[in-house]
Design an enzyme around this catalytic site. Structure first.
Site, PDB file in Angstrom:
ATOM      1  N   HIS A 137      21.761  29.081  75.092  1.00  0.00           N
ATOM      2  CA  HIS A 137      22.306  29.830  73.953  1.00  0.00           C
ATOM      3  C   HIS A 137      21.161  30.408  73.109  1.00  0.00           C
ATOM      4  O   HIS A 137      21.176  31.588  72.755  1.00  0.00           O
ATOM      5  CB  HIS A 137      23.193  28.914  73.108  1.00  0.00           C
TER       6      HIS A 137
ATOM      7  N   GLU B   3      32.323  29.484  68.599  1.00  0.00           N
ATOM      8  CA  GLU B   3      31.181  28.719  69.085  1.00  0.00           C
ATOM      9  C   GLU B   3      31.724  27.451  69.712  1.00  0.00           C
ATOM     10  O   GLU B   3      32.313  26.609  69.026  1.00  0.00           O
ATOM     11  CB  GLU B   3      30.188  28.405  67.950  1.00  0.00           C
TER      12      GLU B   3
ATOM     13  N   GLN C  44      26.410  37.381  59.574  1.00  0.00           N
ATOM     14  CA  GLN C  44      25.242  36.564  59.909  1.00  0.00           C
ATOM     15  C   GLN C  44      23.986  37.415  60.076  1.00  0.00           C
ATOM     16  O   GLN C  44      22.914  37.075  59.570  1.00  0.00           O
ATOM     17  CB  GLN C  44      25.528  35.790  61.208  1.00  0.00           C
TER      18      GLN C  44
ATOM     19  N   ASP D 153      24.679  21.208  61.607  1.00  0.00           N
ATOM     20  CA  ASP D 153      24.894  21.952  62.845  1.00  0.00           C
ATOM     21  C   ASP D 153      23.563  22.141  63.557  1.00  0.00           C
ATOM     22  O   ASP D 153      22.623  22.708  62.988  1.00  0.00           O
ATOM     23  CB  ASP D 153      25.534  23.306  62.517  1.00  0.00           C
TER      24      ASP D 153
ATOM     25  N   GLU E  22      31.387  23.991  70.799  1.00  0.00           N
ATOM     26  CA  GLU E  22      30.460  22.899  70.485  1.00  0.00           C
ATOM     27  C   GLU E  22      31.175  21.570  70.692  1.00  0.00           C
ATOM     28  O   GLU E  22      32.398  21.514  70.780  1.00  0.00           O
ATOM     29  CB  GLU E  22      30.000  22.973  69.013  1.00  0.00           C
TER      30      GLU E  22
ATOM     31  N   ARG F  98      14.893  39.656  70.025  1.00  0.00           N
ATOM     32  CA  ARG F  98      13.464  39.713  70.373  1.00  0.00           C
ATOM     33  C   ARG F  98      13.338  39.684  71.896  1.00  0.00           C
ATOM     34  O   ARG F  98      13.033  38.642  72.485  1.00  0.00           O
ATOM     35  CB  ARG F  98      12.719  38.496  69.799  1.00  0.00           C
TER      36      ARG F  98
ATOM     37  N   ASP G 181      33.087  26.248  66.034  1.00  0.00           N
ATOM     38  CA  ASP G 181      32.390  26.587  64.792  1.00  0.00           C
ATOM     39  C   ASP G 181      32.386  28.111  64.644  1.00  0.00           C
ATOM     40  O   ASP G 181      31.384  28.772  64.867  1.00  0.00           O
ATOM     41  CB  ASP G 181      30.965  26.026  64.863  1.00  0.00           C
TER      42      ASP G 181
HETATM   43 CA    CA Z   1      27.396  26.466  65.121  1.00  0.00          CA
END
Ligand code: CA
Length: 438
Positions: free
Chosen positions: A145, A210, A251, A138, A212, A154, A244
């Site tokens: 993104h 996600e 996470q 991946d 993709e 951040r 995905d």
């Molecule tokens: Ca992904």
């Protein structure tokens, strides 16, 4: 890269009327591959090619005696329960089969009756994952993104210093990749709630999509051999849609220092149809970098990659909630964007993946990474659309969503259209969230 040829001619017409219905994803210029069988029977899965609302059954076609030479070799390879053997044959064989199918499906084809006997209606089939996926990698090729996500962690330096030099990726897991129609249970995992000092174990509370594309590798490379960028696309069989699914709360707790693990490997959904690189040839676009950004290092640069390394592929994400389903309301669009915004091209992904001598194999799958466009309304994940869950999305029926709820179904669609070329589509990639098992 594949030059344009007679199979791309937008004036071509099939003897099959459904190939000409407005908005049809599968006109004669597309001819994507899937692996299918008739629903509700025990027959073997085998390769097929879409035309209109039908599938050319490649087992039947191989038996029909209509093909010869390399096209017949490719058809026999594709008549198996996965497309790996076809993928390993290489671009010349894929192209020979495409040309033969294009000619036999055209108006006036001498073989019309023989090929017509090989058609199976798409409405009556089920699909499976079209290849044995040995390895799944991946990537993270949308700079928008990467920046949107980075801002949430951040704010002062959202993009890490390596991003504009290295195509970032990680090794994912292939065993939980399933075909469109996949329904999966909300994952359970370990999270650290804000302010807590001991982690909690329970159902994911920030389940996300996600958007993709998936890139299927055709011919591989020997371990130790790098693939030069000038040859990279010769190793790519084609492109599918990929959702995905991601567990953002899991996470956030687990990803340091080695990257995502259980937050990403519980389910990934792909569309059944793989659109070949040859079919995508009319929709290529120039790959450019802003002048103030570093230009790609020499091994990630070539004239062809600059001139047509990008791909003008339109993408959309739709959501249907259980309430919408109960009321008979169709899915509503959450996002529309385009793959041409990607910061790294398919060729650059292949070349970078092999610069260390890593061997790719037929049927390996790359994910592009979440494909977000330049503005937030083109974001390919809810974590961006809702700004980390702070700005819920209001749906046409008044419901709101920050992350996915049980019963939500997500549909991805993709298509290419351009003046002077046919419109071709990718079909659908649909997945549904079931309640967690605990
Ligand atoms: Ca992904």
């Amino acid at each position: 890269m594949t030059p344009l040829n007679e199979t791309h001619n937008p004036a071509l017409r099939s003897w099959l009327a459904s190939a000409h219905v407005a908005g049809c994803d599968f006109p004669l210029q597309n001819l994507p591959f899937a692996v299918f069988r008739r629903q509700g029977c025990a027959e073997a899965f085998r390769g097929g090619v879409a035309i209109g609302d039908q599938i050319v059954d490649l087992v039947a076609l191989a038996d029909s005696g209509t093909l010869a030479g390399l096209a017949q070799t490719a058809c026999l390879a594709a008549a198996q329960s996965s497309l790996n053997t076809l993928m390993a044959l290489g671009a010349e064989a894929w192209s020979a089969l495409r040309l033969a199918l294009s000619r036999d499906l055209r108006e006036g084809a001498l073989q019309q009756a023989a090929v017509q006997a090989c058609l199976v209606p798409q409405a009556g089939v089920e699909y499976t994952v079209p290849a044995r996926i040995g390895d799944y990698t991946d990537f993270y090729t949308s700079v928008y993104h990467a920046t949107n996500i980075g801002k949430q962690f951040r704010p002062d330096s959202p993009l890490l210093p390596n991003y504009k030099w290295v195509p970032i990726g990680y090794h994912g897991r292939a065993s939980s990749i399933a075909v469109s129609g996949q329904a999966f249970h909300r994952p359970v995992g370990q999270t650290m709630p804000p302010g807590a000092t001991v982690p909690t174990v329970g159902p994911c509370e920030r389940l996300d999509i996600e958007l993709e594309i998936g890139i299927f590798i055709g011919t591989g490379n020997a371990v130790g051999d790098a693939i030069a960028i000038t040859q990279a696309e010769d190793h790519v069989f084609g492109v599918c849609l990929l959702n995905d699914w991601s567990a953002r709360d899991i996470q956030g707790w687990e990803y340091q220092p080695l990257g995502p693990f259980l937050s990403k490997n519980f389910a990934s959904t792909i569309s059944p149809w793989i659109v070949t690189m040859e079919a995508l040839a009319p929709y290529r676009a120039a790959f450019t970098r802003p002048a103030e950004d570093p230009q790609p290092l020499p091994y990630l640069d070539s004239p062809a990659n600059r001139e047509q390394g990008a791909l003008d592929l339109q993408l959309e994400v739709l959501l249907q909630t259980p309430a919408m389903r109960a009321a008979g309301q169709p899915a509503t669009r959450l996002v529309q964007t385009n793959y041409r915004h990607a910061y790294w091209t398919i060729a650059q992904m292949v070349t970078h993946h092999t610069i260390n001598g890593c061997n790719l194999q037929p049927g390996d799958l790359f994910g592009s990474g979440t494909l977000s466009g330049p503005t937030l309304d083109q974001a390919g994940a809810l974590i961006e659309l809702t700004q980390g869950g702070k700005q819920p999305v209001t749906l046409p029926n008044g419901e709101v969503r920050t992350y996915l709820e049980d019963g939500d179904a997500i549909t991805l669609r993709g298509w290419c259209e351009r003046p002077g070329a046919a419109r071709i589509g990718f079909g659908e990639c649909v997945g549904t969230v079931l309640p967690s098992k605990t």
